[in-house]
Design an enzyme around this catalytic site. Sequence first.
Site, mmCIF file in Angstrom:
data_model
loop_
_atom_site.group_PDB
_atom_site.id
_atom_site.type_symbol
_atom_site.label_atom_id
_atom_site.label_comp_id
_atom_site.label_asym_id
_atom_site.label_seq_id
_atom_site.Cartn_x
_atom_site.Cartn_y
_atom_site.Cartn_z
ATOM 1 N N GLN A 58 0.950 6.590 1.083
ATOM 2 C CA GLN A 58 1.461 7.639 1.864
ATOM 3 C C GLN A 58 3.164 7.699 1.431
ATOM 4 O OE1 GLN A 58 0.292 9.752 3.656
ATOM 5 N NE2 GLN A 58 -1.962 9.046 3.961
ATOM 6 N N CYS A 91 -8.714 5.775 9.868
ATOM 7 C CA CYS A 91 -8.993 4.792 9.248
ATOM 8 C C CYS A 91 -7.860 3.691 9.415
ATOM 9 C CB CYS A 91 -8.837 4.952 7.651
ATOM 10 S SG CYS A 91 -10.346 5.892 7.195
ATOM 11 N N ASP A 144 0.749 -1.132 0.030
ATOM 12 C CA ASP A 144 0.045 -0.053 -0.042
ATOM 13 C C ASP A 144 0.770 1.255 -0.059
ATOM 14 O OD1 ASP A 144 -1.374 2.069 0.800
ATOM 15 O OD2 ASP A 144 -2.469 1.330 2.456
HETATM 16 N N1 PMP Z 1 -3.590 3.259 2.515
HETATM 17 C C1 PMP Z 1 -3.115 4.461 3.304
HETATM 18 C C2 PMP Z 1 -1.910 4.609 4.144
HETATM 19 C C3 PMP Z 1 -3.720 5.913 3.296
HETATM 20 O O1 PMP Z 1 -3.320 6.772 3.906
HETATM 21 C C4 PMP Z 1 -4.821 5.903 2.349
HETATM 22 C C5 PMP Z 1 -5.580 7.173 2.307
HETATM 23 N N2 PMP Z 1 -5.930 7.698 3.681
HETATM 24 C C6 PMP Z 1 -5.406 4.580 1.968
HETATM 25 C C7 PMP Z 1 -4.888 3.657 2.067
HETATM 26 C C8 PMP Z 1 -6.688 4.689 1.057
HETATM 27 O O2 PMP Z 1 -6.490 5.605 0.026
HETATM 28 P P1 PMP Z 1 -7.795 6.118 -0.955
HETATM 29 O O3 PMP Z 1 -8.850 6.645 0.013
HETATM 30 O O4 PMP Z 1 -7.211 7.191 -1.730
HETATM 31 O O5 PMP Z 1 -8.495 4.675 -1.601
#
Ligand code: PMP
Length: 407
Positions: free
Chosen positions: A204, A365, A201
């Site tokens: 960031q 989140c 992922d």
């Molecule tokens: N992974 C991380 C580490 C994030 O910071 C975020 C966004 N806050 C996401 C995944 C999800 O990204 P998106 O909402 O753009 O799909």
Amino acid sequence: RDPLDVMRLREQFPVLAREVHGKPLVYFDNAATVQRPLAVIEAMDDFYRRYNANVHRGVHQLSVEASEAFEQSREDVRRFLNAASEREIVFTRGTTEAVNLVANSYLQPRLKPGDEILITHMEHHANIVPWQMLCERTGAVLKVAPINQRGELMLDAMAEMISERTKLIGVVHVSNALGTVNPVAEVCALASPHGIPVLVDGAQATPHEVVDVQALGCDFYCLSAHKMYGPTGIGALWAREALLEDMPPWQGGGEMIQWVSFEGTTYNDIPHRFEAGTPNISGAIGLGAAIRWLEETGIERMKAHEQRLLKLATDKMTEIDGLTIIGQAAAKGPVISFTLDGVHPNDLGTIIDHHGVALRTGHHCAMPVMQFFGVPATARVSFAAYNLHAEIDVFLKGLEQARQMLA
Ligand code: PMP
């Protein structure tokens, strides 16, 4: 190269000139979404003004130009990640959709009951919930590698959790809740002797790190444009060509087909097989513009400035009585999560907003991270290349006032 000229950089961000509650805006919520430079705003504006058309199907000039710009952005993403081929770049709505695509198309057909998916305790919900949903459907089991009190991944413990039933490892490159930069190449080195694919992922990481997917040795890499100075609603999945070739389509519709009849349908080649429906054309064009802007500005120079801000703010915040920084990893992105004794983060956020300072409060989140540290929520400041040392002083003044009023 010369150090970053931050004042000149700021001129490229129209929103930074505005005021909030009569104070100059101090935007410290960059990990949620970063602001956009003129290069991105104007690239999208130019598309709508001069060559708005649907892509890929048209023979007319506007459609040709739109298709070329759209595919140029795919090439920009390829170059940015140092992927081997643009056939490996699938446009998605963002990181979340990229993870869901891998869960549904790559992993679901390969899972049997009792198989394992290994993630870490510091994942964003986007890299937890799609795997949990998949486990519910297939009888597979979600395993979670532990973190320590500094918010670092415990790599040895993770190594011990790998088994012959592990079918995929998911790891966040840079944690949005803690700032931790994970040793992704080492995770990949653990996985590769077992032939286990690693999904990273990168939401960031891409705004702050030079990412080379081939050097990392991962198999899937996910990103979101809006974290890296591009628009919302667009992102990408990079996957090794051999893996993508082997994946069935996930969503059906236009663009992803080769031939359709009522007797049956044959599917398009990669990457188009995974891009059903009219894509987010202006978004992709904005993402390409953001990447070119990042390359011109220089990620390394931006990172050096952001790391100075991180150090300055960390040093000053460490001196504040009752303030605890959650996440003290040795390698961190420009993110500081913290709590202040006797003060609810939401109240803190509201008072600080009146100083013109935008910061985030809540669980970010990443509820399991909050559970690990035993807090319901934190306040979080996160920096981008356009932030100033003087803005940290404004934030600290707001913090002091909040403490006097609330603690
Ligand atoms: N992974 C991380 C580490 C994030 O910071 C975020 C966004 N806050 C996401 C995944 C999800 O990204 P998106 O909402 O753009 O799909």
